[in-house]
Scaffold this motif. Structure first.
Motif, PDB file in Angstrom:
ATOM      1  N   LEU A   1      49.298  43.177  19.350  1.00 33.83           N
ATOM      2  CA  LEU A   1      50.232  43.933  20.187  1.00 33.83           C
ATOM      3  C   LEU A   1      51.316  43.025  20.758  1.00 33.83           C
ATOM      4  CD1 LEU A   1      47.797  46.375  22.024  1.00 33.83           C
ATOM      5  CD2 LEU A   1      49.633  47.039  20.490  1.00 33.83           C
ATOM      6  N   LYS A   2      50.942  41.815  21.143  1.00 40.54           N
ATOM      7  CA  LYS A   2      51.945  40.860  21.640  1.00 40.54           C
ATOM      8  C   LYS A   2      52.985  40.580  20.559  1.00 40.54           C
ATOM      9  CE  LYS A   2      49.366  38.129  25.078  1.00 40.54           C
ATOM     10  NZ  LYS A   2      48.900  36.790  25.437  1.00 40.54           N
ATOM     11  N   GLU A   3      52.488  40.381  19.349  1.00 43.02           N
ATOM     12  CA  GLU A   3      53.377  40.098  18.206  1.00 43.02           C
ATOM     13  C   GLU A   3      54.360  41.262  18.007  1.00 43.02           C
ATOM     14  OE1 GLU A   3      52.587  39.428  13.555  1.00 43.02           O
ATOM     15  OE2 GLU A   3      51.033  38.588  14.888  1.00 43.02           O
ATOM     16  N   LYS A   4      53.831  42.470  18.045  1.00 44.74           N
ATOM     17  CA  LYS A   4      54.628  43.682  17.839  1.00 44.74           C
ATOM     18  C   LYS A   4      55.737  43.822  18.889  1.00 44.74           C
ATOM     19  CE  LYS A   4      52.308  47.274  16.139  1.00 44.74           C
ATOM     20  NZ  LYS A   4      51.444  48.481  16.104  1.00 44.74           N
TER      21      LYS A   4
ATOM     22  N   LYS B   1      50.903  57.704  28.855  1.00 42.61           N
ATOM     23  CA  LYS B   1      49.593  57.044  28.965  1.00 42.61           C
ATOM     24  C   LYS B   1      49.400  56.041  27.838  1.00 42.61           C
ATOM     25  CE  LYS B   1      47.358  60.960  29.939  1.00 42.61           C
ATOM     26  NZ  LYS B   1      48.115  61.732  30.899  1.00 42.61           N
ATOM     27  N   ASP B   2      49.822  56.401  26.625  1.00 40.87           N
ATOM     28  CA  ASP B   2      49.656  55.484  25.493  1.00 40.87           C
ATOM     29  C   ASP B   2      50.447  54.196  25.693  1.00 40.87           C
ATOM     30  OD1 ASP B   2      47.828  56.965  24.067  1.00 40.87           O
ATOM     31  OD2 ASP B   2      49.356  58.109  23.000  1.00 40.87           O
ATOM     32  N   GLU B   3      51.653  54.325  26.256  1.00 36.86           N
ATOM     33  CA  GLU B   3      52.464  53.124  26.526  1.00 36.86           C
ATOM     34  C   GLU B   3      51.790  52.246  27.581  1.00 36.86           C
ATOM     35  OE1 GLU B   3      57.073  54.507  25.716  1.00 36.86           O
ATOM     36  OE2 GLU B   3      56.083  55.228  27.519  1.00 36.86           O
ATOM     37  N   ILE B   4      51.294  52.886  28.635  1.00 37.71           N
ATOM     38  CA  ILE B   4      50.607  52.139  29.704  1.00 37.71           C
ATOM     39  C   ILE B   4      49.441  51.347  29.110  1.00 37.71           C
ATOM     40  CG2 ILE B   4      49.064  52.406  31.712  1.00 37.71           C
ATOM     41  CD1 ILE B   4      50.876  54.874  32.478  1.00 37.71           C
TER      42      ILE B   4
ATOM     43  N   ARG C   1      46.691  46.491  27.334  1.00 35.85           N
ATOM     44  CA  ARG C   1      45.898  45.849  26.289  1.00 35.85           C
ATOM     45  C   ARG C   1      46.478  44.471  25.930  1.00 35.85           C
ATOM     46  NH1 ARG C   1      41.223  44.931  23.698  1.00 35.85           N
ATOM     47  NH2 ARG C   1      41.318  45.122  21.454  1.00 35.85           N
ATOM     48  N   MET C   2      47.811  44.352  25.992  1.00 33.68           N
ATOM     49  CA  MET C   2      48.388  43.042  25.627  1.00 33.68           C
ATOM     50  C   MET C   2      48.530  42.104  26.830  1.00 33.68           C
ATOM     51  SD  MET C   2      52.398  43.479  24.876  1.00 33.68           S
ATOM     52  CE  MET C   2      53.023  45.111  25.038  1.00 33.68           C
ATOM     53  N   SER C   3      48.142  42.580  28.024  1.00 37.64           N
ATOM     54  CA  SER C   3      48.264  41.739  29.223  1.00 37.64           C
ATOM     55  C   SER C   3      47.105  40.758  29.335  1.00 37.64           C
ATOM     56  CB  SER C   3      48.284  42.617  30.488  1.00 37.64           C
ATOM     57  OG  SER C   3      49.411  43.453  30.477  1.00 37.64           O
TER      58      SER C   3
ATOM     59  N   LEU D   1      42.515  50.544  20.145  1.00 40.94           N
ATOM     60  CA  LEU D   1      43.804  49.846  19.991  1.00 40.94           C
ATOM     61  C   LEU D   1      43.672  48.564  19.189  1.00 40.94           C
ATOM     62  CD1 LEU D   1      44.934  50.144  23.692  1.00 40.94           C
ATOM     63  CD2 LEU D   1      46.041  51.287  21.806  1.00 40.94           C
ATOM     64  N   GLU D   2      44.823  48.098  18.725  1.00 45.01           N
ATOM     65  CA  GLU D   2      44.867  46.796  18.041  1.00 45.01           C
ATOM     66  C   GLU D   2      44.555  45.684  19.042  1.00 45.01           C
ATOM     67  OE1 GLU D   2      48.427  46.937  14.926  1.00 45.01           O
ATOM     68  OE2 GLU D   2      48.953  47.844  16.849  1.00 45.01           O
TER      69      GLU D   2
END
Length: 392
Positions: A183-186, A270-273, A278-280, A177-178
């Motif tokens: 991911l936060k930015e996105k 699963k990808d959303e989770i 990842r951004m947490s 993942l990025e």
């Protein structure tokens, strides 16, 4: 004695499109086993509580959850098939009868070995719960638990023979993942401290305490956002609609933190989770019950090296030991708030906890977990065959 041929294994469990954690677990495991050469593509015997589910070809038969005869019929059908081993995914509320006793009708009628995987181990079970699990353990060729700290319970409370108990971690899907910042930015969370909790919503999750804790911390840390991810558990929804979610929303409004708490009301892929994890910055599980022996959501958070703030239920105690996270008191928003603040205000400590968690998380990817299961399945079948071939 080594038999180098492919094994036919079937899992007895719930399965998608039924929406529950057990169904997702089984789907992930069987898909990972597809890539293990020694195991033929595993099959599934799906436990259905209605006729609305659309199953894939992997499901070779169904058991009607509340129909006792259905369990006996399924066992007899398996005896006539080429299946060599059955894996029973045991969880409360999945099997019919008092304390799920219908699963014993299946076990007693099965003429091939079976392995039982335990998703909950109650330290103080009711008499019937104890009896069902004790009997299941006695008849199992192997019993899998996902946390070492349940072994004394299995021995002392359920009288299980520890030589047949294996500890295998809950698996986690692997994704590249990025970075967290990208991911936060996105998702529109740049510059925010992101706290998250995910899973099917139900009153046992203790999210009201998580919300209260966030309200206390946000006074000093205005950049905090708490994501409550997931839809209401279908069984809860059927029984009481969206009552619990509405209570949580009312609490958010009453505390005046509407800008800091976001509900994502959907069944997450699963990808959303994994993207949300990842951004947490912190993953929080404020669960109310001490007895939870495994938590798929917590396993995912460990797999992706998040700092975890949790109440000390059984699985969290084990996974967060050795400095891999912080434990707060049950039903205590002050205690949760204190731990959240500590992580936010100590970035070096946070980084260290993330690294410790990630080093355990890397051992929990489904690919490795599937290999461990495959080895156990083969060993189990061989041991049973060897025992059966000994002439007395």
């Amino acid at each position: 004695m080594t038999l180098n041929r492919i094994r036919n294994v079937a899992f007895l469990s719930t399965y998608p499109s039924r929406e529950c954690g057990l169904a997702t677990f089984t789907q992930d495991l069987v898909r990972a086993l597809d890539d293990v050469d020694l195991i033929d593509s595993p099959k599934v015997i799906a436990v259905s509580d209605s006729d609305e589910y659309q199953y894939s070809d992997r499901v070779i038969m169904e058991i009607s959850q509340y129909d006792r005869n259905s369990y006996i019929k399924a066992a007899k059908q398996i005896n006539k098939s080429d299946i060599e081993l059955v894996v029973i995914e045991h969880e409360y509320g999945i099997f019919g009868g008092e304390a799920g006793e219908y699963i014993l009708d299946f076990a007693k009628n099965l003429e091939i070995p079976f392995v039982t995987t335990l998703h909950t181990v109650l330290p103080c079970p009711g008499e019937k719960e104890r009896e069902v699990l004790r009997e299941l353990g006695k008849r199992s060729a192997k019993v899998v638990t996902m946390a070492k700290n349940t072994k004394p319970l299995l021995k002392d409370v359920y009288e299980m023979d520890l030589s047949k108990v294996e500890v295998i971690h809950h698996g986690v899907p692997y994704r590249i993942l990025e970075s967290r910042e990208k991911l936060k930015e996105k998702h529109g969370f740049s510059g925010k401290n992101v706290i998250s909790t995910f899973g099917l919503l139900s009153p046992g999750k203790g999210l009201e305490y998580g919300i209260e804790a966030v309200a206390k911390v946000v006074k000093e840390h205005k950049d905090m956002v708490y994501l409550i991810l997931g839809q209401t558990h279908p069984a809860i929804k059927k029984r009481s609609g969206e009552e619990y979610r509405e209570k949580l929303i009312a609490k958010v409004n009453e505390l005046g933190i509407g800008d800091h708490v976001i509900f994502v009301d959907k069944y997450l892929t699963k990808d959303e989770i994994i993207q949300y994890l990842r951004m947490s910055d912190i993953y929080m599980t404020p669960y109310l019950g001490k007895d939870q022996a495994v938590s798929g959501t917590l396993a995912y958070a460990v797999g992706y090296g998040r700092v975890i703030v949790s109440t000390p239920y059984r699985y969290a105690e084990e996974m967060l030991s050795e400095g891999r996270g912080l434990l707060a008191e049950f039903r205590n928003s002050d205690s949760l708030a204190e731990k959240l603040k500590y992580v936010i205000e100590n970035p070096e400590e946070k980084k260290e906890m993330e690294n410790k968690t990630l080093s355990l998380g890397r051992t929990m990817m489904w690919e490795d977990i599937a290999r461990q299961y495959a080895k156990m399945f083969i060993k189990t079948v061989e041991e049973v065959r060897l025992k059966d071939s000994v002439v007395v």
